[in-house]
Design a protein around this motif. Structure first.
Motif, short mmCIF file in Angstrom:
data_model
loop_
_atom_site.label_atom_id
_atom_site.label_comp_id
_atom_site.label_asym_id
_atom_site.label_seq_id
_atom_site.Cartn_x
_atom_site.Cartn_y
_atom_site.Cartn_z
N ALA A 122 -1.40 6.40 -14.58
CA ALA A 122 -1.05 7.71 -15.13
C ALA A 122 -1.14 8.79 -14.06
CB ALA A 122 -1.97 8.06 -16.30
N PHE A 123 -1.97 8.59 -13.05
CA PHE A 123 -2.15 9.59 -12.00
C PHE A 123 -1.59 9.15 -10.66
CE2 PHE A 123 -5.16 11.03 -15.08
CZ PHE A 123 -5.17 12.42 -14.93
N ALA A 124 -1.51 7.86 -10.44
CA ALA A 124 -1.06 7.35 -9.15
C ALA A 124 0.02 6.31 -9.38
CB ALA A 124 -2.24 6.75 -8.38
N ALA A 125 1.24 6.76 -9.60
CA ALA A 125 2.34 5.82 -9.78
C ALA A 125 2.46 4.98 -8.52
CB ALA A 125 3.63 6.57 -10.06
N ASP A 126 2.45 3.67 -8.70
CA ASP A 126 2.48 2.74 -7.56
C ASP A 126 3.36 1.56 -7.95
OD1 ASP A 126 2.04 1.01 -5.47
OD2 ASP A 126 -0.15 1.15 -5.55
N ALA A 127 4.68 1.77 -7.91
CA ALA A 127 5.62 0.75 -8.35
C ALA A 127 5.53 -0.52 -7.51
CB ALA A 127 7.04 1.30 -8.33
N ALA A 128 5.10 -0.40 -6.27
CA ALA A 128 5.01 -1.59 -5.41
C ALA A 128 3.87 -2.51 -5.86
CB ALA A 128 4.80 -1.17 -3.97
N HIS A 129 2.75 -1.94 -6.33
CA HIS A 129 1.60 -2.75 -6.71
C HIS A 129 1.38 -2.84 -8.21
CE1 HIS A 129 0.57 -1.43 -2.52
NE2 HIS A 129 0.57 -2.74 -2.42
N CYS A 130 1.85 -1.85 -8.94
CA CYS A 130 1.67 -1.79 -10.40
C CYS A 130 3.00 -1.40 -11.04
CB CYS A 130 0.58 -0.77 -10.76
SG CYS A 130 -1.03 -1.13 -10.06
#
Length: 182
Positions: free
Chosen positions: A110-118
């Motif tokens: 919700a605070f740290a969009a991380d499409a590569a890992h999540c």
């Protein structure tokens, strides 16, 4: 001497009666392995090598590298007009990990969009724990500890402790998580 003869004679007579009794003889021929109910005969000598795998034993072995597991989380705090403090809770993995997730690889999407890992619910890159909140109010970004005490005190990683700062209102935070073994 006489006493020994009486005992020996009694044993011989008892054996003769058992062997010649039509009911005993007939029962000996009627009972077969098919007549014995499974698990009804107990034995004292079991060779460990003859035992098969225990179905639930996988829960005790670490999750293989690259495989994922998921679950749900939910936490709430007391109604608060101001901010301060935090909500603390933990996630216990159904199967332990051979290696702990580094604290920096715990991602609150919700605070740290991380499409590569999540990239989305049910997914996490190897060595990452991804939190996918579905509802939250009065809280900041979650952070956690997986490679610190008490989680580091076991030979395998059994979970993670999470903390969510309270920013005000009625704090709550829930959703799903996915971890992939390093």
């Amino acid at each position: 001497m006489r006493k020994k003869l009486v005992v020996a004679l009694a044993v011989v007579v008892a054996a003769l009666l058992l062997a010649t009794n039509p009911m005993v003889a007939k029962a000996g021929g009627l009972i077969t392995g098919a007549d014995i109910k499974d698990n009804s005969v107990k034995g004292a000598d079991v060779k460990e090598s003859s035992l098969g795998a225990v179905p639930k034993a996988n829960a005790l072995t670490p999750l293989p590298s690259g495989q994922s597991e998921s679950g749900a989380f939910s936490a709430a705090g007391a109604n608060s007009a101001g901010s301060g403090g935090w909500i603390a809770f933990d996630i216990n993995y159904p199967r332990p990990l051979a290696t702990a997730i580094p604290d920096g690889n715990i991602v609150d999407t919700a605070f740290a969009a991380d499409a590569a890992h999540c990239p989305g619910a049910g997914q996490a890159a190897p060595g990452y724990l991804c939190l996918y909140p579905s509802a939250r109010s009065g809280v900041g970004e979650a952070y956690g500890y997986s490679d610190d005490s008490p989680y580091s005190e076991l030979p395998v990683s059994v979970g993670v402790g999470l903390y969510v700062p309270v920013t005000g209102g009625t704090p709550y935070y829930n959703g799903v998580w996915t971890v992939t073994a390093p």
